[in-house]
Design an enzyme around this catalytic site. Structure first.
Site, PDB file in Angstrom:
ATOM      1  N   GLU A   1      39.246   1.170 -55.948  1.00  0.00           N
ATOM      2  CA  GLU A   1      38.768   1.502 -54.603  1.00  0.00           C
ATOM      3  C   GLU A   1      38.118   2.887 -54.576  1.00  0.00           C
ATOM      4  O   GLU A   1      38.200   3.647 -55.542  1.00  0.00           O
ATOM      5  CB  GLU A   1      39.931   1.406 -53.611  1.00  0.00           C
ATOM      6  CG  GLU A   1      40.452  -0.007 -53.499  1.00  0.00           C
ATOM      7  CD  GLU A   1      41.586  -0.177 -52.513  1.00  0.00           C
ATOM      8  OE1 GLU A   1      41.960  -1.335 -52.256  1.00  0.00           O
ATOM      9  OE2 GLU A   1      42.121   0.847 -52.009  1.00  0.00           O
TER      10      GLU A   1
ATOM     11  N   GLU B   1      38.371  -8.989 -60.123  1.00  0.00           N
ATOM     12  CA  GLU B   1      37.667 -10.102 -60.771  1.00  0.00           C
ATOM     13  C   GLU B   1      36.290  -9.664 -61.259  1.00  0.00           C
ATOM     14  O   GLU B   1      35.870  -9.967 -62.379  1.00  0.00           O
ATOM     15  CB  GLU B   1      37.496 -11.280 -59.795  1.00  0.00           C
ATOM     16  CG  GLU B   1      38.799 -11.874 -59.305  1.00  0.00           C
ATOM     17  CD  GLU B   1      39.317 -11.231 -58.018  1.00  0.00           C
ATOM     18  OE1 GLU B   1      39.163 -10.001 -57.845  1.00  0.00           O
ATOM     19  OE2 GLU B   1      39.892 -11.959 -57.197  1.00  0.00           O
TER      20      GLU B   1
ATOM     21  N   CYS C   1      36.357  -5.257 -56.744  1.00  0.00           N
ATOM     22  CA  CYS C   1      37.514  -6.135 -56.946  1.00  0.00           C
ATOM     23  C   CYS C   1      37.836  -6.271 -58.443  1.00  0.00           C
ATOM     24  O   CYS C   1      36.971  -6.089 -59.304  1.00  0.00           O
ATOM     25  CB  CYS C   1      37.220  -7.530 -56.416  1.00  0.00           C
ATOM     26  SG  CYS C   1      36.857  -7.619 -54.667  1.00  0.00           S
TER      27      CYS C   1
ATOM     28  N   CYS D   1      33.438 -12.324 -55.101  1.00  0.00           N
ATOM     29  CA  CYS D   1      33.883 -12.603 -56.476  1.00  0.00           C
ATOM     30  C   CYS D   1      33.627 -14.057 -56.846  1.00  0.00           C
ATOM     31  O   CYS D   1      33.251 -14.360 -57.980  1.00  0.00           O
ATOM     32  CB  CYS D   1      35.363 -12.262 -56.637  1.00  0.00           C
ATOM     33  SG  CYS D   1      35.635 -10.479 -56.681  1.00  0.00           S
TER      34      CYS D   1
HETATM   35 ZN   LIG Z   1      36.683  -9.970 -54.765  1.00  0.00          ZN
END
Ligand SMILES: [Zn+2]
Length: 160
Positions: free
Chosen positions: A63, A74, A72, A115
């Site tokens: 973040e 992924e 993220c 994602c």
């Molecule tokens: Zn994501």
């Protein structure tokens, strides 16, 4: 008028029903949640990808105070995998997450829409189905391909 129904198939498993390779991948995803940088959401996600050459790549959510600058788990994982091994398809991607109490989610963690879009393109790019394992303490969802997670998806074929 017609109605279009799209369904997906999800296998719900317990960890002991999975292969040793899949269990190793899930463990790597869980372990990688501890590498998450999530000072804002306190939601720690880990992902682990097994490439067709057997290499295992992990990534966690990262973040930033400027929220959209974060990424993220992924996508961190897939972009790293594709950067380091541009000729290797992703065979299986496992995802796990812990909540702000530090506990793994009971229900299998659903990847966000962005994602899913990246997972789909990774799958299509290599013309190789990407199995997906979504970890929850009550069970694991096994999905045979990223395309199943994004019905009516937008991809490069729509631009032709
Ligand atoms: Zn994501």
């Amino acid at each position: 008028m017609k109605e279009l129904n799209i369904s997906i198939s999800i296998r719900i498993c317990q960890e002991e029903e999975l292969s040793a390779d899949d269990r190793e991948l899930l463990e790597a995803a869980r372990r990688t949640t501890y590498h998450s940088y999530a000072p804002y959401s306190h939601f720690s996600v880990g992902a682990a990808a097994r490439l067709v050459n057997g290499v295992l790549i992990t990534g966690s959510n990262q973040e930033n105070a400027a929220y959209p600058s974060g990424l993220c788990a992924e996508r961190t994982t897939l972009f790293y995998a594709n950067s380091q091994y541009p000729d290797q398809a992703v065979d299986t991607l496992a995802i796990a997450a812990r909540n702000e109490s530090g506990e793994f989610l009971v229900k299998p963690i659903p990847p966000c829409g962005a994602c899913r879009q990246v997972m789909l393109e990774t799958e299509q790019r290599f013309r190789h189905p990407m199995r997906i394992l979504l970890f929850g303490t009550e069970g694991i969802y096994e999905i045979k391909g990223a395309g199943s997670l994004l019905p009516l998806s937008f991809d490069s074929s729509a631009m032709k």
